[in-house]
Design an enzyme around this catalytic site. Structure first.
Site, PDB file in Angstrom:
ATOM      1  N   HIS A   1       0.844  -1.189   0.000  1.00 34.58           N
ATOM      2  CA  HIS A   1       0.000   0.000   0.000  1.00 34.58           C
ATOM      3  C   HIS A   1       0.877   1.236   0.000  1.00 34.58           C
ATOM      4  O   HIS A   1       2.060   1.186   0.369  1.00 34.58           O
ATOM      5  CB  HIS A   1      -0.965   0.018   1.198  1.00 34.58           C
ATOM      6  N   CYS A   2       0.301   2.369  -0.451  1.00 33.94           N
ATOM      7  CA  CYS A   2       1.001   3.652  -0.382  1.00 33.94           C
ATOM      8  C   CYS A   2       0.196   4.565   0.533  1.00 33.94           C
ATOM      9  O   CYS A   2      -0.481   4.093   1.440  1.00 33.94           O
ATOM     10  CB  CYS A   2       1.177   4.247  -1.785  1.00 33.94           C
ATOM     11  N   ALA A   3       0.205   5.869   0.281  1.00 33.31           N
ATOM     12  CA  ALA A   3      -0.450   6.805   1.197  1.00 33.31           C
ATOM     13  C   ALA A   3      -1.962   6.690   1.184  1.00 33.31           C
ATOM     14  O   ALA A   3      -2.619   6.926   2.201  1.00 33.31           O
ATOM     15  CB  ALA A   3      -0.034   8.235   0.858  1.00 33.31           C
TER      16      ALA A   3
ATOM     17  N   ARG B   1      -3.656   4.157  -1.275  1.00 34.54           N
ATOM     18  CA  ARG B   1      -4.132   3.068  -2.123  1.00 34.54           C
ATOM     19  C   ARG B   1      -3.556   1.710  -1.740  1.00 34.54           C
ATOM     20  O   ARG B   1      -2.407   1.615  -1.329  1.00 34.54           O
ATOM     21  CB  ARG B   1      -3.757   3.343  -3.589  1.00 34.54           C
TER      22      ARG B   1
END
Length: 501
Positions: free
Chosen positions: A26-28, A30
């Site tokens: 995951h990112c910030a 998504r």
């Protein structure tokens, strides 16, 4: 029980089950999946989950937009699925190997080279903008400029007024001091690029930094002074007896640094496989760095400079030529579709080269305007559905994010989903781009790609940029409402069930 357990279970089922997940991270905002068979993902069911604000596929990754609580969702997803998380780098590598063609791989590589250095470039753009106001904007209320007792006038007799640095020693000192980080960011940009290349390639990063320094060393003729020195035949040289080599630096150059960094990394990878481990610490760095420096100053640097200058020249001709309005209209309209394909990543390199060659970029202002247009189209959807609380939970955060330069939630969560707001944004962005190139709006550098983007615009163009921003706000918002009410490009009847109360 966590608020996300139920949706995490549903997402696991709708994505095709545990066996369909090649990797996940995951990112910030998504969840990022590499799926073994993307066709098994039930996109419609996933987008109907309460926690999900939209989905899209980019660079071989199926991405599910969750929002600021994505880390909590990710933990619950791991718990219900039993899938162990993977690093973002590994996910990108797996996606690139599994599902990307050569062009997508090239664009992904370019994006990953520039991503770590973009924050520095943004800071540099703000610094240059502020210095431009201090030293480059004459202001009548500061009085006419006096040099050695004589009032200064232009060739036509109009008075030349003082700038802030002319009348204030404090601001003159600030202006001078700010060139310290400004020079470090732009003149020494090749150091950041060669470092980033070695970081991406998994090779020795300190060698990349050293290679970059050899491209911008004070021993070399500064790249900005090279054209005049070449014309006058006054270029310093290394003299090897039977041949000479020009001592020219590559300050602010993109492609020479990128080519040199790749050569260094490939050499290191080559020698690692062939030199015994017991002596690799000695010979691998030496046999990688020294040849890379030689190649950079004999072959790769000159070729990269010519290619970069050629590309920036073509783009600059489009931005300033007789049909610049058409260039702005087309680029402004098509930038958002470029984002979908990933081809937009090349603009970072072009912007940087334009700044190096021409002292500013007319391309980036249109990118900022495109982001604003996407946000405004989302605001059109919000206005039409403002009594729908669930829809507002998606539209409002997406619009705010896009107005601040991050358009993925807006595009993939709203405008592309409904189609007609995406088209409305393209039209508004195209018209704003037309104005931008018609009047020559120029940015000092890359900035924050939304409403704050005006801080990177050269001061003399602020008025025009504000007008272009107004177009990028009003046109998409209005067209979105018109398209929705008339059913233009609506995918189904639910898309035109408008509440205009």
């Amino acid at each position: 029980m966590s608020d996300f357990k139920q949706d995490a279970k549903a997402l696991l089922e709708d994505i095709g089950g545990k066996e369909n997940i090649g990797a996940v991270t995951h990112c910030a905002t998504r969840m990022r999946f590499v799926l073994n068979d993307p066709k098994k993902a039930n996109v419609e069911a996933i987008e109907n989950l309460d926690s999900v604000k939209g989905t899209f596929t980019q660079a071989g990754q199926f991405q599910v937009i969750i929002g600021n609580k994505v880390a909590e969702f990710y933990n619950d997803f791991q718990a219900v699925s039993g899938v162990t998380g993977t690093s973002k780098e590994e996910v990108k590598a797996l996606a690139a190997n599994q599902q990307q063609n050569w062009l997508q791989k090239a664009m992904t590589f370019l994006a990953e080279i520039f991503a770590p250095i973009i924050p520095a470039i943004i800071v540099g753009g703000l610094i240059l903008g502020f210095r431009n106001v201090l030293e480059g904007v004459p202001m009548s209320f500061l009085g006419q400029k006096i040099v050695e007792g004589a009032a200064q006038t232009a060739a036509d007799g109009t008075p030349i007024y003082n700038t802030i640095v002319d009348v204030s020693q404090f601001w003159s000192g600030v202006n001078s001091f700010l060139w310290l980080p400004g020079e470090a960011i732009f003149h020494f940009l090749p150091v950041g690029i060669t470092w980033s290349v070695t970081r991406k390639m998994g090779t020795t990063q300190i060698l990349g930094i050293i290679l970059g320094i050899t491209l911008v060393s004070p021993q070399l003729l500064n790249a900005y002074a090279a054209p005049a020195a070449l014309a006058a035949g006054e270029v310093p040289q290394w003299d090897f007896g039977f041949f000479q080599l020009d001592m020219i630096g590559y300050q602010a150059q993109v492609l020479p640094a990128m080519f040199a960094g790749l050569a260094l990394s490939w050499l290191e990878i080559f020698w690692r496989k062939r030199i015994p481990e017991m002596v690799s610490m000695i010979f691998v760095p030496f046999l990688s760095l020294l040849p890379a420096i030689i190649l950079a100053h004999t072959v790769l640097g000159p070729i990269g400079w010519k290619i970069g200058t050629f590309i920036s020249g073509i783009v600059y001709a489009g931005l300033t030529g007789p049909v610049s309005w058409l260039f702005g209209l087309i680029f402004g309209a098509l930038y958002s579709p470029l984002v979908i394909t990933g081809l937009h990543h090349m603009t970072n390199a072009i912007d940087t080269q334009l700044v190096a060659d021409f002292g500013g970029t007319g391309l980036w202002p249109m990118i900022a305007l495109s982001n604003i247009a996407q946000a405004s189209a989302v605001m059109g959807i919000w206005w039409a559905t403002r009594h729908d609380e669930k829809e507002s939970q998606i539209t409002i955060p997406s619009a705010v994010s896009a107005y601040l330069g991050v358009t993925e939630p807006a595009m993939f969560g709203v405008t592309i989903k409904y189609v007609y707001p995406f088209v409305a944004a393209m039209i508004g962005s195209g018209l704003a781009g037309l104005l931008s190139t018609s009047v020559g709006i120029t940015a000092n550098s890359i900035g924050v790609g939304g409403l704050p983007g005006i801080l990177a615009i050269q001061f003399q163009y602020w008025g025009w940029f504000l007008l272009a921003m107004a177009i990028a706000i009003v046109v998409p918002f209005t067209l979105t409402l018109i398209f929705r009410k008339t059913g233009f490009l609506a995918k189904n009847k639910l898309d035109i069930n408008v509440d205009f109360k």
